[in-house]
Design a protein around this motif. Structure first.
Motif, PDB file in Angstrom:
ATOM      1  N   UNK A  48       1.074  -1.181  -0.020  1.00  0.00           N
ATOM      2  CA  UNK A  48       0.085   0.093   0.102  1.00  0.00           C
ATOM      3  C   UNK A  48       0.779   1.307  -0.146  1.00  0.00           C
ATOM      4  N   UNK A  49       2.002   1.235   0.792  1.00  0.00           N
ATOM      5  CA  UNK A  49       2.865   2.360   0.900  1.00  0.00           C
ATOM      6  C   UNK A  49       3.513   2.583  -0.339  1.00  0.00           C
ATOM      7  N   UNK A  50       4.085   1.600  -1.185  1.00  0.00           N
ATOM      8  CA  UNK A  50       4.573   1.843  -2.636  1.00  0.00           C
ATOM      9  C   UNK A  50       3.493   2.400  -3.518  1.00  0.00           C
ATOM     10  N   UNK A  51       2.329   1.869  -3.352  1.00  0.00           N
ATOM     11  CA  UNK A  51       1.457   2.237  -4.290  1.00  0.00           C
ATOM     12  C   UNK A  51       0.817   3.797  -4.257  1.00  0.00           C
ATOM     13  N   UNK A  52       0.956   4.154  -3.002  1.00  0.00           N
ATOM     14  CA  UNK A  52       0.615   5.662  -2.568  1.00  0.00           C
ATOM     15  C   UNK A  52       1.817   6.494  -3.035  1.00  0.00           C
TER      16      UNK A  52
ATOM     17  N   UNK B  10       5.380  11.301  -1.134  1.00  0.00           N
ATOM     18  CA  UNK B  10       5.631  10.229  -2.025  1.00  0.00           C
ATOM     19  C   UNK B  10       7.033   9.599  -1.452  1.00  0.00           C
ATOM     20  N   UNK B  11       7.957  10.524  -1.472  1.00  0.00           N
ATOM     21  CA  UNK B  11       9.453  10.021  -0.852  1.00  0.00           C
ATOM     22  C   UNK B  11       9.272   9.520   0.544  1.00  0.00           C
ATOM     23  N   UNK B  12       8.433  10.158   1.567  1.00  0.00           N
ATOM     24  CA  UNK B  12       8.599   9.586   2.849  1.00  0.00           C
ATOM     25  C   UNK B  12       7.735   8.344   2.980  1.00  0.00           C
ATOM     26  N   UNK B  13       6.766   8.175   2.042  1.00  0.00           N
ATOM     27  CA  UNK B  13       6.134   6.781   2.157  1.00  0.00           C
ATOM     28  C   UNK B  13       7.256   5.673   1.418  1.00  0.00           C
TER      29      UNK B  13
END
Length: 128
Positions: free
Chosen positions: A67-71, A112-115
């Motif tokens: 989920x994090x990569x998708x977001x 995006x970078x943080x996720x």
């Protein structure tokens, strides 16, 4: 997930080269130096974040989708559209209000970078 974001990253990278060439060859003599600098900033961030989408796709291939990569990918993509897109239109049209939209794209890049970092960090902790 991997193929989708890598394909989109490759297309957006190609577009950043085309948009940059357009600015260098077609706009340089038509808009002022300040507007060219704004345009070039849009191209630079566009290229960096299109490459980031390739990295996210490769990471999804190595570690699996999450989920994090998708977001992260969605927000990097949105950042390109909002941040770079607003700078392109601002520099060509001179519509100053678009300067108020640009930071929204910047926030999308940051989140995006943080996720992405959080996802990779958390997965590394579980595999140790």
């Amino acid at each position: 997930m991997q193929r989708r974001w890598m394909m989109l990253g490759a297309i957006l990278t190609m577009l950043s080269v085309a948009i940059g060439a357009f600015g260098a060859h077609m706009l340089k003599d038509k808009i002022g130096a300040s507007a060219i600098a704004t345009y070039e900033t849009g191209v630079q961030y566009h290229m960096i974040h299109a490459l980031a989408l390739l990295i996210v796709g490769l990471t999804a291939g190595q570690l699996g989708a999450s989920t994090k990569l998708k977001w992260a990918a969605r927000l990097l993509f949105a950042g390109i559209i909002i941040f770079s897109g607003s700078l392109y239109v601002l520099s060509i049209s001179g519509i100053k209000i678009l300067g108020a939209v640009t930071p929204i794209g910047g926030v999308a890049f940051i989140v995006g970078w943080l996720l992405f970092a959080m996802d990779v960090w958390q997965r590394g902790k579980t595999s140790l």
